[in-house]
Design a protein around this motif. Structure first.
Motif, PDB file in Angstrom:
ATOM      1  N   ALA A 137       0.788  -0.992  -0.070  1.00 23.24           N
ATOM      2  CA  ALA A 137       0.041   0.124  -0.157  1.00 23.24           C
ATOM      3  C   ALA A 137       0.840   1.187   0.011  1.00 23.24           C
ATOM      4  CB  ALA A 137      -0.923  -0.082   1.220  1.00 23.24           C
ATOM      5  N   LYS A 138       1.695   1.358  -1.068  1.00 18.69           N
ATOM      6  CA  LYS A 138       2.603   2.419  -1.084  1.00 18.69           C
ATOM      7  C   LYS A 138       1.900   3.799  -1.083  1.00 18.69           C
ATOM      8  CE  LYS A 138       6.326  -0.212  -3.203  1.00 18.69           C
ATOM      9  NZ  LYS A 138       7.301  -0.382  -4.412  1.00 18.69           N
ATOM     10  N   GLY A 139       0.714   3.964  -1.406  1.00 20.48           N
ATOM     11  CA  GLY A 139       0.087   5.154  -1.560  1.00 20.48           C
ATOM     12  C   GLY A 139      -0.163   5.599  -0.112  1.00 20.48           C
ATOM     13  N   PHE A 140      -0.088   4.717   0.807  1.00 22.19           N
ATOM     14  CA  PHE A 140      -0.596   5.159   2.231  1.00 22.19           C
ATOM     15  C   PHE A 140       0.221   5.398   2.965  1.00 22.19           C
ATOM     16  CE2 PHE A 140      -1.508   3.119   6.583  1.00 22.19           C
ATOM     17  CZ  PHE A 140      -2.158   4.316   6.943  1.00 22.19           C
ATOM     18  N   SER A 141       1.481   4.666   3.028  1.00 27.48           N
ATOM     19  CA  SER A 141       2.599   4.930   3.940  1.00 27.48           C
ATOM     20  C   SER A 141       3.754   4.278   3.616  1.00 27.48           C
ATOM     21  CB  SER A 141       2.381   4.347   5.491  1.00 27.48           C
ATOM     22  OG  SER A 141       2.169   2.947   5.377  1.00 27.48           O
ATOM     23  N   VAL A 142       4.812   4.828   4.257  1.00 29.61           N
ATOM     24  CA  VAL A 142       6.321   4.406   4.155  1.00 29.61           C
ATOM     25  C   VAL A 142       7.016   4.250   5.315  1.00 29.61           C
ATOM     26  CG1 VAL A 142       8.757   5.090   3.401  1.00 29.61           C
ATOM     27  CG2 VAL A 142       6.723   5.923   2.099  1.00 29.61           C
ATOM     28  N   GLY A 143       7.510   3.170   5.540  1.00 31.38           N
ATOM     29  CA  GLY A 143       7.940   2.754   6.856  1.00 31.38           C
ATOM     30  C   GLY A 143       6.984   2.138   7.817  1.00 31.38           C
ATOM     31  N   LEU A 144       5.962   1.950   7.629  1.00 37.63           N
ATOM     32  CA  LEU A 144       4.964   1.229   8.576  1.00 37.63           C
ATOM     33  C   LEU A 144       4.589  -0.198   8.025  1.00 37.63           C
ATOM     34  CD1 LEU A 144       2.515   4.158   8.741  1.00 37.63           C
ATOM     35  CD2 LEU A 144       4.164   3.580  10.463  1.00 37.63           C
ATOM     36  N   ALA A 145       4.159  -0.921   9.030  1.00 43.76           N
ATOM     37  CA  ALA A 145       3.605  -2.251   8.596  1.00 43.76           C
ATOM     38  C   ALA A 145       2.250  -2.143   8.562  1.00 43.76           C
ATOM     39  CB  ALA A 145       3.923  -3.407  10.048  1.00 43.76           C
ATOM     40  N   LEU A 146       1.839  -3.187   7.590  1.00 42.92           N
ATOM     41  CA  LEU A 146       0.517  -3.150   7.292  1.00 42.92           C
ATOM     42  C   LEU A 146      -0.202  -4.589   7.587  1.00 42.92           C
ATOM     43  CD1 LEU A 146       0.160  -1.004   4.028  1.00 42.92           C
ATOM     44  CD2 LEU A 146      -0.745  -0.208   6.424  1.00 42.92           C
ATOM     45  N   PRO A 147      -0.744  -4.879   8.758  1.00 44.08           N
ATOM     46  CA  PRO A 147      -1.112  -6.347   8.578  1.00 44.08           C
ATOM     47  C   PRO A 147      -2.422  -6.592   8.045  1.00 44.08           C
ATOM     48  CG  PRO A 147      -1.810  -4.784  10.720  1.00 44.08           C
ATOM     49  CD  PRO A 147      -0.821  -4.286   9.784  1.00 44.08           C
ATOM     50  N   GLY A 148      -2.702  -7.985   7.986  1.00 46.65           N
ATOM     51  CA  GLY A 148      -3.721  -8.261   7.394  1.00 46.65           C
ATOM     52  C   GLY A 148      -5.176  -7.972   8.129  1.00 46.65           C
ATOM     53  N   GLU A 149      -6.275  -8.681   7.694  1.00 45.19           N
ATOM     54  CA  GLU A 149      -7.359  -8.223   8.447  1.00 45.19           C
ATOM     55  C   GLU A 149      -7.847  -8.828   9.701  1.00 45.19           C
ATOM     56  OE1 GLU A 149     -12.210  -6.903   6.958  1.00 45.19           O
ATOM     57  OE2 GLU A 149     -10.439  -7.670   5.442  1.00 45.19           O
ATOM     58  N   THR A 150      -7.688  -9.978   9.732  1.00 53.34           N
ATOM     59  CA  THR A 150      -8.210 -11.163  10.838  1.00 53.34           C
ATOM     60  C   THR A 150      -7.179 -11.356  11.786  1.00 53.34           C
ATOM     61  OG1 THR A 150      -8.175 -12.811   9.304  1.00 53.34           O
ATOM     62  CG2 THR A 150     -10.350 -11.642   9.394  1.00 53.34           C
ATOM     63  N   THR A 151      -6.375 -12.704  11.611  1.00 54.64           N
ATOM     64  CA  THR A 151      -5.772 -13.219  12.584  1.00 54.64           C
ATOM     65  C   THR A 151      -4.456 -13.943  11.893  1.00 54.64           C
ATOM     66  OG1 THR A 151      -7.581 -13.642  13.963  1.00 54.64           O
ATOM     67  CG2 THR A 151      -5.347 -14.919  14.271  1.00 54.64           C
ATOM     68  N   PHE A 152      -3.245 -13.758  12.285  1.00 53.14           N
ATOM     69  CA  PHE A 152      -1.988 -14.232  11.897  1.00 53.14           C
ATOM     70  C   PHE A 152      -1.201 -14.632  13.066  1.00 53.14           C
ATOM     71  CE2 PHE A 152       2.395 -13.602  10.737  1.00 53.14           C
ATOM     72  CZ  PHE A 152       2.686 -14.573  10.106  1.00 53.14           C
ATOM     73  N   ASN A 153      -0.904 -15.626  13.351  1.00 54.66           N
ATOM     74  CA  ASN A 153       0.097 -16.081  14.350  1.00 54.66           C
ATOM     75  C   ASN A 153      -0.343 -15.743  15.681  1.00 54.66           C
ATOM     76  OD1 ASN A 153       2.674 -17.319  15.232  1.00 54.66           O
ATOM     77  ND2 ASN A 153       4.022 -15.374  15.059  1.00 54.66           N
ATOM     78  N   ALA A 154      -1.679 -15.765  15.764  1.00 52.43           N
ATOM     79  CA  ALA A 154      -2.345 -15.305  17.067  1.00 52.43           C
ATOM     80  C   ALA A 154      -3.626 -16.112  17.736  1.00 52.43           C
ATOM     81  CB  ALA A 154      -2.575 -13.769  17.089  1.00 52.43           C
ATOM     82  N   ASP A 155      -3.405 -17.553  17.143  1.00 54.25           N
ATOM     83  CA  ASP A 155      -4.395 -18.466  17.721  1.00 54.25           C
ATOM     84  C   ASP A 155      -4.544 -18.561  19.113  1.00 54.25           C
ATOM     85  OD1 ASP A 155      -5.325 -18.671  15.007  1.00 54.25           O
ATOM     86  OD2 ASP A 155      -4.033 -20.412  14.661  1.00 54.25           O
ATOM     87  N   ASP A 156      -3.650 -18.355  20.059  1.00 52.45           N
ATOM     88  CA  ASP A 156      -3.243 -18.400  21.269  1.00 52.45           C
ATOM     89  C   ASP A 156      -3.926 -17.037  22.099  1.00 52.45           C
ATOM     90  OD1 ASP A 156      -1.224 -17.167  20.485  1.00 52.45           O
ATOM     91  OD2 ASP A 156       0.047 -17.974  21.995  1.00 52.45           O
ATOM     92  N   ILE A 157      -4.294 -16.304  21.491  1.00 52.26           N
ATOM     93  CA  ILE A 157      -4.579 -15.027  21.985  1.00 52.26           C
ATOM     94  C   ILE A 157      -6.131 -15.094  22.139  1.00 52.26           C
ATOM     95  CG2 ILE A 157      -4.668 -12.386  21.879  1.00 52.26           C
ATOM     96  CD1 ILE A 157      -1.857 -13.942  22.160  1.00 52.26           C
ATOM     97  N   SER A 158      -6.487 -15.037  23.562  1.00 49.59           N
ATOM     98  CA  SER A 158      -7.885 -14.857  23.923  1.00 49.59           C
ATOM     99  C   SER A 158      -8.566 -13.547  24.081  1.00 49.59           C
ATOM    100  CB  SER A 158      -8.261 -15.462  25.341  1.00 49.59           C
ATOM    101  OG  SER A 158      -7.302 -14.731  26.296  1.00 49.59           O
ATOM    102  N   ALA A 159      -7.538 -12.568  23.893  1.00 52.38           N
ATOM    103  CA  ALA A 159      -8.200 -11.210  24.128  1.00 52.38           C
ATOM    104  C   ALA A 159      -9.132 -10.687  22.625  1.00 52.38           C
ATOM    105  CB  ALA A 159      -7.196 -10.028  24.188  1.00 52.38           C
ATOM    106  N   GLU A 160      -9.716  -9.818  22.682  1.00 54.13           N
ATOM    107  CA  GLU A 160     -10.470  -9.341  21.620  1.00 54.13           C
ATOM    108  C   GLU A 160      -9.691  -9.133  20.286  1.00 54.13           C
ATOM    109  OE1 GLU A 160     -13.159  -5.831  20.187  1.00 54.13           O
ATOM    110  OE2 GLU A 160     -14.343  -7.053  21.690  1.00 54.13           O
TER     111      GLU A 160
END
Length: 338
Positions: A64-87
């Motif tokens: 998303a180069k039109g949005f930002s430079v030097g920032l992470a852009l995660p996906g929309e739902t869940t990645f590597n966090a199946d053990d997280i019970s918080a919202e």
């Protein structure tokens, strides 16, 4: 009182310093300081449109180069966090030219920030104030009558440095200190909140809207885990912020309403820092901010460093059901740095 966006002594940790221009900023007046009204105030639909456009267009190679430079852009739902019970939760690399999201769960969901609001309050203050040793006399507006409100126990007529007020806001999470920081920075809470919302838009936090400097509950006061990351990402570039949030105990020396010397002791609310929750081996907690209300649940955002490599991360957990669950979740998140 001198206020400026320029000539600050900031902590720099590699990577691009500035976002590219955002389309949403076209509706703003020129950023000239506290009290300058935003011509078109925050519209949640604009934020949702931006989030949706980012979320639906991501691919492995699209940042998303039109949005930002030097920032992470995660996906929309869940990645590597199946053990997280918080919202919701999000952990991102800090200080890299092309930072990556290490783990996330619902990073764009709307959440109530509670006292994590004070990270933005600190950021606005540090963008405006050059001399943190300037003194400010606490006003009647710092009287907070909400039951259970966290306090730094300041009294009207007492005179403290702005640095002391920042410690009182960030360590014991004093809502009274947050009001004093707002008034010391912009002259009024109203002007300060305008600046909070302006700053949120400037850094790309378009899923956020503030109505106060401390985070006491209000349906119109909300953010997202991703916007908290954007705010922490800016705040951690300031040496003063890093110094304060890394402090465990602090004793301000100031003057009471009669001009007599007074002191008290403040302690940080982060369990990792006071030894109540073990920090995973090989990691150092750099500090951050807790937040708790009935609506927000138990929340924490903080920076951590890998002692073996010096790599830094920003990790956020929002709306855990209990304090124990919050720290279990955060321990799990920061352990993913390995």
């Amino acid at each position: 009182m001198k206020k400026t966006f320029l000539d600050k002594k900031k902590f720099r940790s590699g990577g691009s310093r500035r976002l590219m221009a955002l389309p949403v900023l076209l509706c703003l007046a020129v950023l000239t300081g506290c009290g300058q009204k935003i011509e078109n105030k925050y519209d949640v639909n604009v934020g949702l449109m931006r989030m949706n456009s980012v979320n639906t267009s991501l691919t492995e190679t699209d940042h998303a180069k039109g949005f930002s430079v030097g920032l992470a852009l995660p996906g929309e739902t869940t990645f590597n966090a199946d053990d997280i019970s918080a919202e919701a939760a999000l952990m991102v690399e800090f200080g890299k030219e092309d930072p990556q999201a290490v783990a996330y769960k619902n990073p764009y969901v709307r959440t109530y920030p509670a006292s994590i609001t004070k990270v933005m309050s600190a950021l606005v203050c540090m963008r405006h104030i050059q001399d943190f040793q300037q003194e400010f006399t606490v006003t009647e507006n710092s009287k907070i009558s909400v039951s259970g409100s966290s306090m730094a126990w300041l009294r009207p007529g007492e005179t403290l440095t702005i640095e002391d007020l920042l410690y009182g806001m960030l360590l014991p999470s004093g809502n009274d200190a947050a009001v004093a920081v707002a008034e010391a920075t912009c002259g009024s809470v109203e002007a300060f909140v305008e600046e909070m919302n302006r700053t949120a838009l400037e850094i790309g936090a378009t899923g956020t809207h503030f109505v106060n400097p401390h985070g006491l509950p209000d349906d119109r006061h909300y953010t997202t885990p991703y916007d908290i990351y954007l705010t922490m990402n800016e705040a951690m570039k300031y040496e003063e912020f890093r110094k304060i949030v890394s402090t465990v105990n602090y004793s301000p020396h100031y003057k009471d309403s009669n001009g007599m010397p007074k002191t008290q002791s403040w302690s940080v609310t982060n369990r990792f820092m006071i030894g109540e929750t073990p920090v995973p081996q090989g990691l150092e907690v750099l500090g951050g901010k807790t937040g708790t209300t009935n609506a927000a649940g138990y929340c924490l955002t903080m920076g951590v460093r890998k002692t073996s490599t010096g790599e830094e991360y920003i990790s956020t957990v929002m709306k855990a059901e209990s304090k124990d669950e919050l720290y279990r979740n955060m321990t799990s998140m920061i352990s993913k740095t390995y």
